[in-house]
Design an enzyme around this catalytic site. Sequence first.
Site, PDB file in Angstrom:
ATOM      1  CB  THR A   1      -0.949   0.041   1.224  1.00  0.00           C
ATOM      2  OG1 THR A   1      -1.719   1.249   1.193  1.00  0.00           O
ATOM      3  CG2 THR A   1      -0.191  -0.018   2.547  1.00  0.00           C
TER       4      THR A   1
ATOM      5  CG  ASN B   1      -3.329   5.253   3.218  1.00  0.00           C
ATOM      6  OD1 ASN B   1      -2.929   5.474   4.353  1.00  0.00           O
ATOM      7  ND2 ASN B   1      -4.476   5.714   2.745  1.00  0.00           N
TER       8      ASN B   1
ATOM      9  CG  ASP C   1      -9.572  -0.992  -3.926  1.00  0.00           C
ATOM     10  OD1 ASP C   1      -8.594  -0.294  -4.240  1.00  0.00           O
ATOM     11  OD2 ASP C   1     -10.734  -0.742  -4.320  1.00  0.00           O
ATOM     12  CB  THR C   2     -10.961   1.147   1.486  1.00  0.00           C
ATOM     13  OG1 THR C   2     -10.297   0.100   2.184  1.00  0.00           O
ATOM     14  CG2 THR C   2     -12.039   1.743   2.380  1.00  0.00           C
TER      15      THR C   2
ATOM     16  CG  PHE D   1      -6.416   7.637   6.361  1.00  0.00           C
ATOM     17  CD1 PHE D   1      -6.465   6.693   7.374  1.00  0.00           C
ATOM     18  CD2 PHE D   1      -6.773   7.251   5.071  1.00  0.00           C
ATOM     19  CE1 PHE D   1      -6.866   5.383   7.110  1.00  0.00           C
ATOM     20  CE2 PHE D   1      -7.160   5.941   4.795  1.00  0.00           C
ATOM     21  CZ  PHE D   1      -7.216   5.014   5.819  1.00  0.00           C
ATOM     22  N   GLY D   2      -8.194  10.409   5.216  1.00  0.00           N
ATOM     23  CA  GLY D   2      -9.265  10.350   4.216  1.00  0.00           C
ATOM     24  C   GLY D   2     -10.590  10.886   4.733  1.00  0.00           C
ATOM     25  CE1 TYR D   3     -14.205  11.164   0.764  1.00  0.00           C
ATOM     26  CE2 TYR D   3     -13.243   8.967   0.553  1.00  0.00           C
ATOM     27  CZ  TYR D   3     -13.673  10.140  -0.023  1.00  0.00           C
ATOM     28  OH  TYR D   3     -13.578  10.314  -1.389  1.00  0.00           O
ATOM     29  CG  ASP D   4     -10.798   7.878   9.267  1.00  0.00           C
ATOM     30  OD1 ASP D   4     -11.668   7.086   8.853  1.00  0.00           O
ATOM     31  OD2 ASP D   4      -9.629   7.527   9.529  1.00  0.00           O
TER      32      ASP D   4
ATOM     33  NE  ARG E   1      -7.618  -0.326   5.757  1.00  0.00           N
ATOM     34  CZ  ARG E   1      -8.206   0.870   5.631  1.00  0.00           C
ATOM     35  NH1 ARG E   1      -8.379   1.652   6.674  1.00  0.00           N
ATOM     36  NH2 ARG E   1      -8.583   1.300   4.442  1.00  0.00           N
TER      37      ARG E   1
HETATM   38  P1  ITT Z   1      -3.440   2.230  -1.672  1.00  0.00           P
HETATM   39  O1  ITT Z   1      -4.358   1.963  -2.821  1.00  0.00           O
HETATM   40  O2  ITT Z   1      -2.032   2.489  -2.068  1.00  0.00           O
HETATM   41  O3  ITT Z   1      -3.550   1.158  -0.608  1.00  0.00           O
HETATM   42  P2  ITT Z   1      -5.190   4.540  -1.238  1.00  0.00           P
HETATM   43  O4  ITT Z   1      -5.175   5.612  -0.207  1.00  0.00           O
HETATM   44  O5  ITT Z   1      -5.196   4.939  -2.674  1.00  0.00           O
HETATM   45  O6  ITT Z   1      -3.939   3.579  -0.917  1.00  0.00           O
HETATM   46  P3  ITT Z   1      -7.827   3.282  -1.529  1.00  0.00           P
HETATM   47  O7  ITT Z   1      -7.823   3.407  -3.000  1.00  0.00           O
HETATM   48  O8  ITT Z   1      -8.261   1.977  -0.958  1.00  0.00           O
HETATM   49  O9  ITT Z   1      -6.377   3.559  -0.916  1.00  0.00           O
HETATM   50  O10 ITT Z   1      -8.676   4.403  -0.826  1.00  0.00           O
HETATM   51  C1  ITT Z   1      -9.683   5.109  -1.472  1.00  0.00           C
HETATM   52  C2  ITT Z   1      -9.948   6.406  -0.755  1.00  0.00           C
HETATM   53  O11 ITT Z   1     -10.701   6.147   0.427  1.00  0.00           O
HETATM   54  C3  ITT Z   1      -8.700   7.182  -0.336  1.00  0.00           C
HETATM   55  O12 ITT Z   1      -8.916   8.544  -0.628  1.00  0.00           O
HETATM   56  C4  ITT Z   1      -8.622   6.995   1.153  1.00  0.00           C
HETATM   57  O13 ITT Z   1      -8.146   8.157   1.788  1.00  0.00           O
HETATM   58  C5  ITT Z   1     -10.069   6.716   1.556  1.00  0.00           C
HETATM   59  N1  ITT Z   1     -10.091   5.737   2.641  1.00  0.00           N
HETATM   60  C6  ITT Z   1      -9.694   4.437   2.579  1.00  0.00           C
HETATM   61  N2  ITT Z   1      -9.796   3.845   3.776  1.00  0.00           N
HETATM   62  C7  ITT Z   1     -10.286   4.788   4.627  1.00  0.00           C
HETATM   63  C8  ITT Z   1     -10.592   4.799   6.008  1.00  0.00           C
HETATM   64  O14 ITT Z   1     -10.397   3.735   6.770  1.00  0.00           O
HETATM   65  N3  ITT Z   1     -11.054   5.938   6.544  1.00  0.00           N
HETATM   66  C9  ITT Z   1     -11.239   7.035   5.780  1.00  0.00           C
HETATM   67  N4  ITT Z   1     -10.960   7.120   4.490  1.00  0.00           N
HETATM   68  C10 ITT Z   1     -10.484   6.004   3.900  1.00  0.00           C
HETATM   69 NA    NA Z   2      -5.873   2.583  -4.016  1.00  0.00          NA
END
Ligand code: ITT
Ligand code: NA
Length: 185
Positions: A6, A8, A64-65, A139-142, A168
């Site tokens: 990853t 991330n 993948d999330t 991070f992200g949408y947290d 996750r």
């Molecule tokens: P990798 O593919 O390299 O693992 P990424 O950050 O691109 O890293 P994803 O494509 O799975 O990972 O994530 C899609 C988006 O969703 C990305 O903008 C993340 O910040 C967000 N995201 C993923 N998991 C999250 C979580 O647990 N809480 C909040 N936001 C999340």
């Molecule tokens: Na990704």
Amino acid sequence: MFKFVTSNKHKFEEIKELGTRYGIDIEWVNMKYEEIQEESTEKISYDSCKKLINLVDSPFFIDDTGLYIESLNGFPGPYSSYVSKTIGNYGILKLMNGIEKRSAYFVTVISLNEGGKITQFTGKVIGEISKEIRGKNGFGYDPIFIPNGSERTFAEMETSEKNMVSHRSMAFKGLFSYIKENYNK
Ligand code: ITT
Ligand code: NA
């Protein structure tokens, strides 16, 4: 040792915390890979894993999330990464302005590769989109996601608390049980 591919760092830190509790050591492979644009998280995760088979030593896994918002018909879903980088959390809150029905869920699909054999593990958490950005962790949408049963966003929780209920952590519990069963650890 199992490798987690990853780009991330936050994902890795969450999984490390969980792995420690399960007694499973995880190695971080910090690598960015291309993702196909698809409707289903399962397919994206599977395809990405397959493309890495000749690039990373087995066994390894990826995560993948996506975030799916019900009143936006599942948006951003498979576009979660792009949407986070472009309109971000403010943009999502703007789109949701005036909308009372705020339910949403996160889905994580892990794909594990063992010598060319791919196995998937899925986890999901249901909750709602907050009305304002709250919290500094995660991070992200947290900062805009409140899991059901809580008053706080994921960004207002410690990693260990997020790991009690998160998408996750649910997917990784499946993976870790599988590893324990099949590798006799
Ligand atoms: P990798 O593919 O390299 O693992 P990424 O950050 O691109 O890293 P994803 O494509 O799975 O990972 O994530 C899609 C988006 O969703 C990305 O903008 C993340 O910040 C967000 N995201 C993923 N998991 C999250 C979580 O647990 N809480 C909040 N936001 C999340
Ligand atoms: Na990704």
